[in-house]
Design a protein around this motif. Sequence first.
Motif, PDB file in Angstrom:
ATOM      1  N   VAL B 166      -5.582 -13.325  -8.433  1.00 25.63           N
ATOM      2  CA  VAL B 166      -4.261 -12.728  -8.173  1.00 25.63           C
ATOM      3  C   VAL B 166      -4.165 -11.283  -8.707  1.00 25.63           C
ATOM      4  O   VAL B 166      -3.680 -10.386  -8.020  1.00 25.63           O
ATOM      5  N   GLU B 167      -4.643 -11.154  -9.907  1.00 28.60           N
ATOM      6  CA  GLU B 167      -4.592  -9.796 -10.507  1.00 28.60           C
ATOM      7  C   GLU B 167      -5.315  -8.814  -9.642  1.00 28.60           C
ATOM      8  O   GLU B 167      -4.831  -7.691  -9.428  1.00 28.60           O
ATOM      9  N   GLU B 168      -6.479  -9.262  -9.111  1.00 30.21           N
ATOM     10  CA  GLU B 168      -7.247  -8.351  -8.271  1.00 30.21           C
ATOM     11  C   GLU B 168      -6.466  -7.993  -7.009  1.00 30.21           C
ATOM     12  O   GLU B 168      -6.414  -6.825  -6.594  1.00 30.21           O
ATOM     13  N   ALA B 169      -5.820  -9.052  -6.442  1.00 34.46           N
ATOM     14  CA  ALA B 169      -5.041  -8.821  -5.237  1.00 34.46           C
ATOM     15  C   ALA B 169      -3.852  -7.885  -5.487  1.00 34.46           C
ATOM     16  O   ALA B 169      -3.607  -6.963  -4.712  1.00 34.46           O
ATOM     17  N   LEU B 170      -3.184  -8.137  -6.619  1.00 36.53           N
ATOM     18  CA  LEU B 170      -1.986  -7.316  -6.951  1.00 36.53           C
ATOM     19  C   LEU B 170      -2.326  -5.884  -7.214  1.00 36.53           C
ATOM     20  O   LEU B 170      -1.595  -4.986  -6.853  1.00 36.53           O
ATOM     21  N   SER B 171      -3.475  -5.697  -7.823  1.00 35.57           N
ATOM     22  CA  SER B 171      -3.856  -4.309  -8.149  1.00 35.57           C
ATOM     23  C   SER B 171      -4.056  -3.511  -6.886  1.00 35.57           C
ATOM     24  O   SER B 171      -3.942  -2.278  -6.889  1.00 35.57           O
ATOM     25  N   GLU B 172      -4.377  -4.275  -5.764  1.00 34.75           N
ATOM     26  CA  GLU B 172      -4.509  -3.526  -4.523  1.00 34.75           C
ATOM     27  C   GLU B 172      -3.124  -3.126  -3.946  1.00 34.75           C
ATOM     28  O   GLU B 172      -3.010  -2.204  -3.181  1.00 34.75           O
ATOM     29  N   LEU B 173      -2.065  -3.920  -4.341  1.00 38.84           N
ATOM     30  CA  LEU B 173      -0.721  -3.602  -3.869  1.00 38.84           C
ATOM     31  C   LEU B 173      -0.162  -2.359  -4.585  1.00 38.84           C
ATOM     32  O   LEU B 173      -0.473  -2.105  -5.741  1.00 38.84           O
ATOM     33  N   ASP B 174       0.639  -1.672  -3.896  1.00 33.13           N
ATOM     34  CA  ASP B 174       1.226  -0.441  -4.542  1.00 33.13           C
ATOM     35  C   ASP B 174       2.712  -0.668  -4.870  1.00 33.13           C
ATOM     36  O   ASP B 174       3.526  -0.932  -3.983  1.00 33.13           O
TER      37      ASP B 174
END
Lengths: 302, 185
Positions: B166-174
């Motif tokens: 999840v963290e990896e996915a969220l870090s891609e979100l702006d």
Amino acid sequence: MKARLLAAVCAPFALLLLNPAGALALNVNENYHPQNEFRLDPWISIKIGGIDLSINKAVFYILLTALFTCVTMVYIARRMRDRPNRVQTAVETAYTLMRDNITGGNMDRGMARRWFPFVATLFLFIWFSNMLGYLPLPTNTEEKVNIFGAHIPSLALYAATANISIPLALTLVVWVSYHVEGIRAKGPIGYLKSWVPAGVEGPARIPIFLIEVISHFVRLVSLSVRLFANILAGHLLILFMGGGLVVLLNLAIAGSVVLGLLTGTLAVAFFLFEVGLVATLQAFIFATLTSIYLGGAVAESH
Amino acid sequence: MSTLVPFAAADAGNFLVKPSVGLMIWLLLAFFATLFILRKYAFPAIGEALDKRQRAIEESIDAATRTREEAERLLAEYRQRLTEARQQADEIVARAERAGEVHERETLEAAKRKREELLEQTRRDIEAETRRAIQEIRHEVADLTVAATEKVTRKTLTEEDQRRLVEEALSELDFTALSGTERSN
């Protein structure tokens, strides 16, 4: 009342106009000697060593003057006040005049202080004598008035200064005084030398000196005669105007009244003039000239 | 007729101008007696009284002059004092006015500073709040994603793997758009 007075005054004039020759008929009174008003008959005869020292009218006036002068001045002097009344103010004015103008104005300070009493006494003595001369006193021993049996001498005007002896004696005192003062200041030779004015040199000094000698002797005459003649003339004028002329000319009644009215008016005028001016003026002149002579005698050159 | 000119007659009136020695002696006696008496009893007293009054007048004048000078001096002194007092009063008023102005300015400045500080503080609070909200949203999104993924896959990842994914996915979100919108307010 006024109309009657006017008529009384006018009547003699009317008479004079109606009959001038009659009214002015001259009938000179040979028995009237006006100069006898000034004659000195001895009242009490005194003779010492050939000198006639009889008491007469003039001596009486001299003694009266001395008495009046002393009593008045001493009386005023003894009751001098810080806030003066009128008499004191008058005396103070006279004193200041004598001290600052008559003596102070003609001599240096020390000499003025030394000579002030002499000059002031001269002024006061002459002034009192002159003034007493205008006071009618019962001194006419020639004409007596009978009052209840007592023969009183009639009232008369006389002045000691109207007799040449008195001004002359005072002048002699002044004359001797200023020469003595001059000799004391400069020595006898120096004083005589100082008579010649500065600037006169050589032989011209001799005639100038002689003229000065004469002038000093003329002072004897001028100083005494000025006072004597003024007072005598004043008294004669008053005497003649005050009835003497009417008696002497002895006109008819109308002329006498007119003349009497005219001269009587003049007599009052002359009397006021003499009392108001001449008496004081002559005393002032005598004292001032005395101061000038005294001051001149010690001055370097005069 | 000779009496019309009475003094022309030699014997009639010449006694008027004839000096008499006796009379002169009487006069000298009287005159010097008068001189002596006046000199002793009259003149000194009169002169002294006059001098005394003269002195009194001079003293009065001197005293009056002194008093006037004193009065003038006092007046001048009082005037000077009054001027000084007035100057001092003016000075005091001026100083008070200056002090008032300074105080007002200082108060105004202090108030301004205070307001700015408050504004700053508020801004900082808002930012902190914003950051915290974003953080919460992240956590919320992560948790929801984990739950959704579980339901879809029926498979449970380890808690640790889950979070990492999840963290990896969220870090891609702006999320910067969120804070950017907030900042522009």
